[in-house]
Design a protein around this motif. Structure first.
Motif, mmCIF file in Angstrom:
data_model
loop_
_atom_site.group_PDB
_atom_site.id
_atom_site.type_symbol
_atom_site.label_atom_id
_atom_site.label_comp_id
_atom_site.label_asym_id
_atom_site.label_seq_id
_atom_site.Cartn_x
_atom_site.Cartn_y
_atom_site.Cartn_z
ATOM 1 N N ALA A 56 0.887 -1.279 0.122
ATOM 2 C CA ALA A 56 -0.064 -0.139 0.042
ATOM 3 C C ALA A 56 0.779 1.366 0.033
ATOM 4 O O ALA A 56 0.661 2.117 -0.891
ATOM 5 N N ALA A 57 1.914 1.225 0.885
ATOM 6 C CA ALA A 57 2.817 2.634 0.864
ATOM 7 C C ALA A 57 3.438 2.612 -0.435
ATOM 8 O O ALA A 57 3.648 3.810 -0.892
ATOM 9 N N ALA A 58 3.932 1.561 -1.099
ATOM 10 C CA ALA A 58 4.831 1.751 -2.233
ATOM 11 C C ALA A 58 3.773 2.256 -3.266
ATOM 12 O O ALA A 58 4.533 2.626 -4.368
ATOM 13 N N SER A 59 2.700 1.538 -3.393
ATOM 14 C CA SER A 59 1.958 2.025 -4.526
ATOM 15 C C SER A 59 1.086 3.089 -4.623
ATOM 16 O O SER A 59 0.863 3.547 -5.506
ATOM 17 N N GLY A 60 0.676 3.720 -3.324
ATOM 18 C CA GLY A 60 0.031 4.682 -3.086
ATOM 19 C C GLY A 60 -1.573 4.303 -3.053
ATOM 20 O O GLY A 60 -2.480 5.347 -2.804
ATOM 21 N N TYR A 61 -1.911 3.158 -3.115
ATOM 22 C CA TYR A 61 -3.256 2.592 -3.076
ATOM 23 C C TYR A 61 -3.732 2.459 -1.752
ATOM 24 O O TYR A 61 -2.800 2.356 -0.606
ATOM 25 N N GLU A 62 -5.153 2.637 -1.334
ATOM 26 C CA GLU A 62 -5.501 2.224 0.132
ATOM 27 C C GLU A 62 -5.322 0.884 0.572
ATOM 28 O O GLU A 62 -5.361 -0.011 -0.315
ATOM 29 N N PRO A 63 -5.272 0.557 1.773
ATOM 30 C CA PRO A 63 -5.060 -0.879 2.055
ATOM 31 C C PRO A 63 -6.447 -1.659 1.784
ATOM 32 O O PRO A 63 -6.116 -2.756 1.209
ATOM 33 N N PRO A 64 -7.597 -1.421 1.624
ATOM 34 C CA PRO A 64 -8.804 -1.981 1.303
ATOM 35 C C PRO A 64 -8.569 -2.444 -0.308
ATOM 36 O O PRO A 64 -8.893 -3.642 -0.722
#
Length: 161
Positions: A56-64
């Motif tokens: 999530a941190a590397a991609s910028g996507y939200e955890p869900p």
């Protein structure tokens, strides 16, 4: 910058995003994945096994979003998940053998997409375009709106969502 210039710039960026995403989706469809999946697979190739939080941190996507995408990739046989040996709350994700085998094909498809994207350029050398787009991406990254500036959806009754 006047309105006409601003409108032309904003519409060009919007059109590029829409068209490029459509081409990226088409390029990855034969592999049963979409651009978000490609990003996660590439991160796992580069970084090795990661927790979903690290993805999530590397991609910028939200955890869900990561949870759903990892589940989809696991169902496709491209990644495996296992509990973290050091944190009972974390899940480690890594490429499966099928995931590793797909990486060279993804890279080839991504190169073809890039080549197709710039094939019609007549007046801008690729190197110049690459620098301009990197500069624009940096500018946009530095210009993130504050939470107060993000538009909110207001219901007909006047309540905020």
């Amino acid at each position: 910058m006047n309105f006409d210039e601003a409108d032309a710039l904003n519409e060009a960026i919007r059109a590029i995003g829409i068209r490029h995403r459509a081409l990226a989706i088409a390029a990855l469809a034969p592999f049963g994945i979409h651009p978000g999946h490609k990003l996660l697979l590439q991160e796992l190739e580069t970084a090795g096994p990661c927790t979903q939080a690290q993805l999530a941190a590397a991609s910028g996507y939200e955890p869900p979003t990561i949870t759903l995408s990892v589940r989809q990739l696991e169902e496709a046989g491209l990644v495996v998940r296992r509990p973290s040996p050091t944190d009972g709350r974390a899940t480690i994700v890594e490429l499966s053998d099928a995931g590793w085998a797909l990486i060279p094909k993804l890279k080839a498809a991504w190169c073809e997409l890039a080549e197709h994207t710039v094939a019609g350029l007549t007046s801008t050398p690729f190197v110049e375009l690459e620098h301009v787009l990197a500069d624009l991406a940096t500018s946009l990254s530095n210009a993130e709106p504050s939470v107060a500036d993000i538009p909110r959806y207001v219901t007909k009754s006047g309540g905020e969502r």
